[in-house]
Design a protein around this motif. Structure first.
Motif, mmCIF file in Angstrom:
data_model
loop_
_atom_site.group_PDB
_atom_site.id
_atom_site.type_symbol
_atom_site.label_atom_id
_atom_site.label_comp_id
_atom_site.label_asym_id
_atom_site.label_seq_id
_atom_site.Cartn_x
_atom_site.Cartn_y
_atom_site.Cartn_z
ATOM 1 N N MET B 1 26.224 49.780 37.633
ATOM 2 C CA MET B 1 27.051 48.596 37.430
ATOM 3 C C MET B 1 27.500 48.068 38.779
ATOM 4 O O MET B 1 27.778 48.841 39.683
ATOM 5 N N LYS B 2 27.521 46.754 38.865
ATOM 6 C CA LYS B 2 27.992 46.157 40.111
ATOM 7 C C LYS B 2 29.434 45.689 39.950
ATOM 8 O O LYS B 2 29.835 45.247 38.880
ATOM 9 N N ALA B 3 30.195 45.782 41.015
ATOM 10 C CA ALA B 3 31.542 45.227 41.022
ATOM 11 C C ALA B 3 31.750 44.534 42.353
ATOM 12 O O ALA B 3 31.241 44.994 43.386
ATOM 13 N N ARG B 4 32.457 43.428 42.310
ATOM 14 C CA ARG B 4 32.791 42.725 43.545
ATOM 15 C C ARG B 4 34.288 42.781 43.744
ATOM 16 O O ARG B 4 35.050 42.543 42.812
ATOM 17 N N ILE B 5 34.704 43.118 44.969
ATOM 18 C CA ILE B 5 36.117 43.135 45.304
ATOM 19 C C ILE B 5 36.369 42.022 46.321
ATOM 20 O O ILE B 5 35.698 41.960 47.349
ATOM 21 N N PHE B 6 37.300 41.151 46.007
ATOM 22 C CA PHE B 6 37.678 40.075 46.932
ATOM 23 C C PHE B 6 39.021 40.444 47.537
ATOM 24 O O PHE B 6 40.003 40.618 46.815
ATOM 25 N N VAL B 7 39.059 40.596 48.840
ATOM 26 C CA VAL B 7 40.293 40.961 49.533
ATOM 27 C C VAL B 7 40.723 39.768 50.382
ATOM 28 O O VAL B 7 39.964 39.299 51.235
ATOM 29 N N THR B 8 41.912 39.262 50.110
ATOM 30 C CA THR B 8 42.408 38.101 50.857
ATOM 31 C C THR B 8 43.793 38.401 51.420
ATOM 32 O O THR B 8 44.552 39.178 50.843
ATOM 33 N N GLY B 49 29.795 53.966 33.800
ATOM 34 C CA GLY B 49 31.024 54.216 33.048
ATOM 35 C C GLY B 49 32.321 53.997 33.823
ATOM 36 O O GLY B 49 33.395 54.235 33.285
ATOM 37 N N THR B 50 32.215 53.549 35.060
ATOM 38 C CA THR B 50 33.409 53.419 35.901
ATOM 39 C C THR B 50 34.429 52.462 35.284
ATOM 40 O O THR B 50 34.092 51.327 34.963
ATOM 41 N N ASP B 51 35.644 52.918 35.106
ATOM 42 C CA ASP B 51 36.640 52.063 34.449
ATOM 43 C C ASP B 51 37.472 51.281 35.471
ATOM 44 O O ASP B 51 37.384 51.494 36.673
ATOM 45 N N GLU B 74 36.031 41.941 40.294
ATOM 46 C CA GLU B 74 35.147 41.222 39.366
ATOM 47 C C GLU B 74 34.016 42.159 38.977
ATOM 48 O O GLU B 74 33.287 42.632 39.843
ATOM 49 N N ARG B 75 33.902 42.445 37.693
ATOM 50 C CA ARG B 75 32.803 43.303 37.228
ATOM 51 C C ARG B 75 31.626 42.429 36.862
ATOM 52 O O ARG B 75 31.788 41.386 36.248
ATOM 53 N N LEU B 76 30.404 42.873 37.222
ATOM 54 C CA LEU B 76 29.221 42.057 36.911
ATOM 55 C C LEU B 76 28.402 42.695 35.795
ATOM 56 O O LEU B 76 28.516 43.867 35.537
#
Lengths: 76, 76
Positions: B1-8, B49-51, B74-76
């Motif tokens: 599973m892909k996840a995107r983390i946006f850090v601002t 399975g990462t929650d 953001e989960r893809l």
């Protein structure tokens, strides 16, 4: 008007910063992280009439190194 | 599973890197850029399975400095 530019390394380009993050996550006990890639997020506040071509020119001329990076423009 | 983390950066935190980008854009002739903020985009490839709690823990412990930065997952 706000615009977000996402700059990511092209597939195949080595990402030592991402690897460092992955190893640090493993060290913290997050063992199931298979890959990490670090990119840039640039938030622009531009004049309302700014067109896509102008945003694209900003990316090509300054914000992204198109030899090794891809970019995606999101208008808000 | 892909996840995107946006850090601002949080509002009010000085962003010299963003200012440098803004001045460089002005120097290239893009005069109508009112503000630039630079953040980070981290793309994770994690086990299926990462929650959300695990992703959130990664952000709080390593990926974002919550004193000065916000993050969005953001989960893809």
């Amino acid at each position: 008007m706000k615009a977000r530019i996402f700059v990511t390394l092209k597939p195949g380009v080595l990402d030592p910063q991402g690897k460092a993050i992955q190893h640090a996550l493993e060290g913290l006990g997050f063992a199931d992280v298979e890959d990490v890639r670090q990119g840039k997020l640039i938030e622009l506040e531009v004049a309302d009439g700014t067109d896509d071509a102008t945003l694209d020119a900003m990316c090509r001329q300054l914000l992204a190194n198109t030899v090794i990076e891809n970019y995606r423009i999101e208008r808000l």
